[in-house]
Design a protein around this motif. Structure first.
Motif, PDB file in Angstrom:
ATOM      1  N   PRO A  36       6.688   7.120  -2.316  1.00 43.07           N
ATOM      2  CA  PRO A  36       5.228   7.364  -2.589  1.00 43.07           C
ATOM      3  C   PRO A  36       4.726   7.144  -4.138  1.00 43.07           C
ATOM      4  O   PRO A  36       3.887   6.961  -4.328  1.00 43.07           O
ATOM      5  CB  PRO A  36       4.368   8.267  -1.337  1.00 43.07           C
ATOM      6  CG  PRO A  36       5.816   9.313  -1.444  1.00 43.07           C
ATOM      7  CD  PRO A  36       6.579   8.375  -1.306  1.00 43.07           C
ATOM      8  N   GLN A  37       5.297   8.040  -4.897  1.00 44.22           N
ATOM      9  CA  GLN A  37       4.516   7.758  -6.438  1.00 44.22           C
ATOM     10  C   GLN A  37       5.020   6.639  -6.899  1.00 44.22           C
ATOM     11  O   GLN A  37       4.796   6.686  -8.454  1.00 44.22           O
ATOM     12  CB  GLN A  37       4.806   9.335  -6.838  1.00 44.22           C
ATOM     13  CG  GLN A  37       4.970  10.452  -6.121  1.00 44.22           C
ATOM     14  CD  GLN A  37       3.122  10.930  -5.885  1.00 44.22           C
ATOM     15  OE1 GLN A  37       2.845  10.566  -6.463  1.00 44.22           O
ATOM     16  NE2 GLN A  37       2.995  11.001  -4.772  1.00 44.22           N
ATOM     17  N   GLY A  38       5.561   6.039  -6.261  1.00 46.19           N
ATOM     18  CA  GLY A  38       5.975   5.026  -7.084  1.00 46.19           C
ATOM     19  C   GLY A  38       7.208   4.942  -7.995  1.00 46.19           C
ATOM     20  O   GLY A  38       8.111   4.007  -8.859  1.00 46.19           O
ATOM     21  N   HIS A  39       8.019   5.944  -7.712  1.00 46.59           N
ATOM     22  CA  HIS A  39       9.718   6.190  -8.330  1.00 46.59           C
ATOM     23  C   HIS A  39      10.666   5.685  -7.294  1.00 46.59           C
ATOM     24  O   HIS A  39      10.337   6.395  -6.056  1.00 46.59           O
ATOM     25  CB  HIS A  39      10.150   6.871  -8.584  1.00 46.59           C
ATOM     26  CG  HIS A  39       8.521   7.468 -10.558  1.00 46.59           C
ATOM     27  ND1 HIS A  39       9.215   7.069 -11.338  1.00 46.59           N
ATOM     28  CD2 HIS A  39       7.738   7.758 -10.219  1.00 46.59           C
ATOM     29  CE1 HIS A  39       8.263   6.932 -12.424  1.00 46.59           C
ATOM     30  NE2 HIS A  39       7.579   8.310 -11.800  1.00 46.59           N
ATOM     31  N   PRO A  40      12.267   5.121  -7.206  1.00 45.11           N
ATOM     32  CA  PRO A  40      12.816   4.911  -6.719  1.00 45.11           C
ATOM     33  C   PRO A  40      12.887   6.417  -6.114  1.00 45.11           C
ATOM     34  O   PRO A  40      13.305   7.432  -6.410  1.00 45.11           O
ATOM     35  CB  PRO A  40      14.193   3.862  -7.184  1.00 45.11           C
ATOM     36  CG  PRO A  40      13.721   4.408  -8.612  1.00 45.11           C
ATOM     37  CD  PRO A  40      12.581   4.938  -8.726  1.00 45.11           C
ATOM     38  N   MET A  65       0.711  -1.295  -0.537  1.00 43.91           N
ATOM     39  CA  MET A  65      -0.090   0.388   0.080  1.00 43.91           C
ATOM     40  C   MET A  65       0.860   1.294  -0.085  1.00 43.91           C
ATOM     41  O   MET A  65       2.071   1.064   0.847  1.00 43.91           O
ATOM     42  CB  MET A  65      -0.684   0.337   1.432  1.00 43.91           C
ATOM     43  CG  MET A  65      -2.012   1.268   1.119  1.00 43.91           C
ATOM     44  SD  MET A  65      -3.084   1.689   2.623  1.00 43.91           S
ATOM     45  CE  MET A  65      -3.779  -0.491   2.297  1.00 43.91           C
ATOM     46  N   ARG A  66       0.709   1.986  -0.804  1.00 46.27           N
ATOM     47  CA  ARG A  66       1.262   3.426  -0.836  1.00 46.27           C
ATOM     48  C   ARG A  66       0.507   4.913  -0.328  1.00 46.27           C
ATOM     49  O   ARG A  66      -0.891   4.547  -0.865  1.00 46.27           O
ATOM     50  CB  ARG A  66       1.207   3.907  -1.763  1.00 46.27           C
ATOM     51  CG  ARG A  66       2.656   2.279  -2.402  1.00 46.27           C
ATOM     52  CD  ARG A  66       3.556   2.904  -4.224  1.00 46.27           C
ATOM     53  NE  ARG A  66       4.658   1.244  -4.721  1.00 46.27           N
ATOM     54  CZ  ARG A  66       4.443   1.601  -5.312  1.00 46.27           C
ATOM     55  NH1 ARG A  66       3.720   2.261  -6.716  1.00 46.27           N
ATOM     56  NH2 ARG A  66       5.499   0.624  -5.343  1.00 46.27           N
ATOM     57  N   THR A  67       0.943   5.587   0.528  1.00 46.85           N
ATOM     58  CA  THR A  67      -0.363   7.166   0.158  1.00 46.85           C
ATOM     59  C   THR A  67       0.833   8.148  -0.105  1.00 46.85           C
ATOM     60  O   THR A  67       2.280   7.713   0.062  1.00 46.85           O
ATOM     61  CB  THR A  67      -0.295   6.658   2.264  1.00 46.85           C
ATOM     62  OG1 THR A  67       1.185   6.838   2.575  1.00 46.85           O
ATOM     63  CG2 THR A  67      -1.326   5.784   2.750  1.00 46.85           C
ATOM     64  N   LEU A  68       0.184   9.577   0.127  1.00 46.14           N
ATOM     65  CA  LEU A  68       1.259  10.153  -0.623  1.00 46.14           C
ATOM     66  C   LEU A  68       1.589  10.662   0.753  1.00 46.14           C
ATOM     67  O   LEU A  68       1.250  10.761   1.757  1.00 46.14           O
ATOM     68  CB  LEU A  68       0.418  11.818  -0.734  1.00 46.14           C
ATOM     69  CG  LEU A  68      -0.744  10.595  -2.408  1.00 46.14           C
ATOM     70  CD1 LEU A  68      -1.476  12.273  -2.541  1.00 46.14           C
ATOM     71  CD2 LEU A  68       0.174  11.079  -3.066  1.00 46.14           C
ATOM     72  N   ARG A  96       6.485   2.898   6.415  1.00 48.80           N
ATOM     73  CA  ARG A  96       5.640   4.156   6.371  1.00 48.80           C
ATOM     74  C   ARG A  96       5.255   4.763   4.840  1.00 48.80           C
ATOM     75  O   ARG A  96       4.024   3.848   4.331  1.00 48.80           O
ATOM     76  CB  ARG A  96       6.741   5.221   6.161  1.00 48.80           C
ATOM     77  CG  ARG A  96       7.351   4.449   7.570  1.00 48.80           C
ATOM     78  CD  ARG A  96       7.031   5.249   9.020  1.00 48.80           C
ATOM     79  NE  ARG A  96       8.457   4.367  10.145  1.00 48.80           N
ATOM     80  CZ  ARG A  96       7.991   4.167  11.046  1.00 48.80           C
ATOM     81  NH1 ARG A  96       6.438   3.398  11.538  1.00 48.80           N
ATOM     82  NH2 ARG A  96       8.717   3.870  12.131  1.00 48.80           N
ATOM     83  N   GLN A  97       5.331   5.694   4.787  1.00 45.87           N
ATOM     84  CA  GLN A  97       4.865   5.745   3.039  1.00 45.87           C
ATOM     85  C   GLN A  97       5.714   5.643   2.044  1.00 45.87           C
ATOM     86  O   GLN A  97       5.767   5.592   0.684  1.00 45.87           O
ATOM     87  CB  GLN A  97       5.143   7.031   2.771  1.00 45.87           C
ATOM     88  CG  GLN A  97       4.187   8.370   3.653  1.00 45.87           C
ATOM     89  CD  GLN A  97       4.917   8.771   5.120  1.00 45.87           C
ATOM     90  OE1 GLN A  97       6.516   8.014   5.171  1.00 45.87           O
ATOM     91  NE2 GLN A  97       5.439   9.778   5.693  1.00 45.87           N
ATOM     92  N   PHE A  98       6.750   4.305   1.984  1.00 43.66           N
ATOM     93  CA  PHE A  98       7.622   3.585   1.040  1.00 43.66           C
ATOM     94  C   PHE A  98       7.469   2.343   0.843  1.00 43.66           C
ATOM     95  O   PHE A  98       6.885   1.557   2.223  1.00 43.66           O
ATOM     96  CB  PHE A  98       9.224   3.651   1.539  1.00 43.66           C
ATOM     97  CG  PHE A  98       9.152   5.188   1.936  1.00 43.66           C
ATOM     98  CD1 PHE A  98       9.770   6.207   1.283  1.00 43.66           C
ATOM     99  CD2 PHE A  98       9.568   4.933   3.009  1.00 43.66           C
ATOM    100  CE1 PHE A  98       9.705   7.195   0.831  1.00 43.66           C
ATOM    101  CE2 PHE A  98       9.270   7.243   3.411  1.00 43.66           C
ATOM    102  CZ  PHE A  98      10.440   7.964   1.970  1.00 43.66           C
ATOM    103  N   LEU A 151      10.889  13.413   0.918  1.00 42.06           N
ATOM    104  CA  LEU A 151      11.963  12.663   1.874  1.00 42.06           C
ATOM    105  C   LEU A 151      13.214  12.653   0.823  1.00 42.06           C
ATOM    106  O   LEU A 151      13.828  11.932   1.649  1.00 42.06           O
ATOM    107  CB  LEU A 151      11.184  11.145   1.944  1.00 42.06           C
ATOM    108  CG  LEU A 151      10.660  11.452   3.196  1.00 42.06           C
ATOM    109  CD1 LEU A 151       9.730   9.938   3.313  1.00 42.06           C
ATOM    110  CD2 LEU A 151      12.037  11.510   4.190  1.00 42.06           C
ATOM    111  N   CYS A 152      13.094  13.302   0.140  1.00 43.70           N
ATOM    112  CA  CYS A 152      14.340  13.625  -1.405  1.00 43.70           C
ATOM    113  C   CYS A 152      15.118  14.924  -0.517  1.00 43.70           C
ATOM    114  O   CYS A 152      16.774  14.422  -0.987  1.00 43.70           O
ATOM    115  CB  CYS A 152      13.520  13.729  -2.614  1.00 43.70           C
ATOM    116  SG  CYS A 152      13.376  13.183  -3.051  1.00 43.70           S
TER     117      CYS A 152
END
Length: 573
Positions: free
Chosen positions: A467-471, A1-4, A280-282, A9-10
């Motif tokens: 959370p956006q589906g990118h590494p 599961m992913r959340t916004l 978490r969100q990851f 965190l970059c």
């Protein structure tokens, strides 16, 4: 599961959570090595020569896979104690164009002659670890060359031969022996190197260990690599190189092996589905069986996901306690269930199921050490764990101009592997990663030796998905069975405490393998140890020589860092 995620965190300019005022002060760690920032590409490896070879490939427009190939070939020469073409690897790769994550299994396989009693003596007792390590008996079919070529066929951009040239040039012209390599030789880390033969002649010329700064040439390795450059895997798994390997292994004076030319010719790397765990969100993604890395890291993170780790002091009492209790449970499951899933039914989904983790979490005492944990119940698979001691291994991370990201861990197992040398390179002792005792009759060990099987590994090359589906992060480490601890702890330092990479690399290491609580030696634990012992822990301060390499995605490009405990560096452009 992913959340916004509301806060990026970059970014590296993040404020660390307040340290718990009531806790004893924890050590702050090693003098950190500066982070490196770059707009377009980044490489971080365990050796400056390897990093430079990778950086040059990326600067030419090569892919992350191209860079990893160049780096690994150089590491065969400059870091022979840890990895090389005589060993195996696991790779986790983000294919940015396809928008998907893939993993490649280049782990060694047991030869067709292997059997469950391979490491038992005439009385049925397991051989001691050092006795098992040295010689041809411990050598598995190497997977590095085949796996890297397979990855290149799918993701390479520059010619294969170009990628081997940096290692060939260094082997022919020479390189300076590093302080780390010289120190390991002076310590006689692997007694097998002292036996008469090519390895002793190379590493102990005139009977004395190589010293730091010595210019070392390896024309025999250059010849091997030229053949591989021209012929691809056939130059390694067939012909003169293969014949020399088989002869060296099977004629070994200490423990002859049973590797055949057919074993080499039949070796195939395997593309496997990644194992991903929400945290978490990851999503924290890595290599599944035969590696135990992703599952065990995933269990540790899953068990701690309900805790407010960000509010805990980094390496404070409460964090160490929770981390240790999660680790002891995860390692208990690892030691019981994890093995080559092509041979054994490994309950990966069950081990990571939130309901199962909730049951296990209930076994984590809030204030006391819970002692030795038993594995959870899925199926009867008892059997002794394989011993992983005196580990070597190497890790690298790469990011290219196209947005591809790679995390790769490679190894020849113990420092200097089996000590059998052929073609200018050392051969692995990975068969000792199997359980040396096959287990009781009728209920064999999951990780017992079997022909064609891949031994369980702790290597944990990891890519964290945002959370956006990118590494957002590529990370990994050497360190034997403690790799799991290093990767889990450092990942939490970056995601939970939002530490800059350099601080996370230097953070003193903590490990618990369901045996005792290990704190990194040489750190200021004076106030911490008594508090932990009061909670019932058996505490040992031991060397925890991680070698973490990490790349983080930022809004403007990449940030890379290397563990200050070793000789690695990051470089980009």
């Amino acid at each position: 599961m992913r959340t916004l995620l509301s806060l990026s965190l970059c970014c590296l300019s993040l404020v660390l959570p307040a340290w718990g005022a009531a806790e004893p002060e924890a050590p702050t760690g090693f003098l950190s090595r500066p982070e490196v920032t770059a707009a377009h590409y980044m490489a971080a490896t365990a050796n400056p020569h390897a990093t430079e070879a990778a950086r040059a490939v990326l600067a030419e427009g090569g892919s992350a896979v191209d860079a990893a190939i160049a780096a690994q070939m150089v590491l065969t020469l400059t870091e022979p104690q840890s990895s090389g073409i005589g060993g195996g690897l696991f790779m986790v790769f983000w294919d940015n164009e396809a928008g998907k994550l893939v993993t490649l299994d280049g782990r060694e396989t047991a030869p067709a002659s292997a059997h469950p009693n391979l490491f038992l003596d005439k009385d049925g007792h397991p051989a001691g670890f050092m006795d098992a390590v040295v010689g041809g008996r411990s050598v598995g079919v190497p997977g590095v060359v085949a796996a890297l070529y397979e990855a290149h066929q799918r993701y390479g951009k520059l010619p294969w031969a170009r990628l081997l040239q940096p290692a060939i040039t260094l082997a022919e012209q020479g390189f300076e022996v590093s302080p780390r390599l010289a120190a390991l030789l002076a310590r006689q880390l692997n007694p097998g190197l002292l036996r008469p033969g090519p390895a002793r002649d190379y590493f102990y010329p005139g009977g004395k260990p190589l010293t730091a700064g010595t210019r070392l040439l390896n024309p025999e390795l250059a010849t091997t690599l030229r053949r591989v450059a021209a012929q691809g895997p056939d130059g390694f798994y067939r012909g003169p190189v293969a014949e020399a390997m088989v002869a060296a292994i099977n004629r070994d004076a200490s423990h002859p092996g049973g590797l055949s030319l057919a074993d080499l010719a039949d070796y195939r790397p395997q593309w496997r589905a990644p194992v991903c765990v929400p945290y978490r969100q990851f999503e924290v993604c890595g290599m599944g069986p035969p590696s135990s890395g992703a599952v065990t890291v995933g269990q540790i993170l899953g068990l701690l996901a309900v805790d407010n780790v960000a509010s805990m002091a980094p390496n404070g009492i409460e964090f160490i306690h929770r981390f240790a209790q999660a680790s002891r449970l995860a390692y208990a499951d690892r030691n019981h269930y994890l093995a080559d899933s092509d041979f054994v039914a490994v309950p990966v989904e069950g081990l990571l199921d939130p309901a199962y983790l909730a049951q296990r979490r209930a076994l984590m005492p809030p204030q006391r050490d819970g002692g030795s944990a038993s594995a959870g119940t899925f199926a009867p698979m008892p059997g002794p764990d394989a011993t992983e001691a005196l580990p070597s291994t190497s890790h690298m991370v790469m990011a290219d101009r196209e947005g591809n990201l790679l995390s790769l861990t490679s190894s020849i197992e113990m420092g200097f592997g089996s000590s059998v040398m052929s073609g200018g390179f050392l051969l692995n002792n990975q068969l000792t990663d199997f359980s040396r005792h096959p287990g009781p009759a009728g209920q064999p060990a999951a990780n017992r030796v079997e022909a064609g099987k891949r031994p369980r590994s702790s290597m944990a090359p990891t890519i964290v998905m945002g959370p956006q589906g990118h590494p957002v992060l590529a990370i990994g480490s050497p360190g034997g069975s403690r790799i799991i601890s290093y990767v889990a702890q450092t990942t939490m330092a970056i995601l939970d405490w939002q530490m800059p990479l350099a601080e996370a690399m230097a953070l003193p290491r903590v490990s618990h393998r369901n045996d005792y609580l290990a704190l990194e030696a040489g750190q200021a634990w004076d106030q911490v140890v008594p508090a932990l012992e009061a909670r019932g822990y058996r505490v040992k301060q031991v060397p925890l020589n991680s070698g973490v390499q990490v790349i983080q995605k930022t809004p403007t490009g990449w940030v890379g860092a290397a563990d200050p405990r070793r000789e690695g560096i990051a470089s980009g452009g």
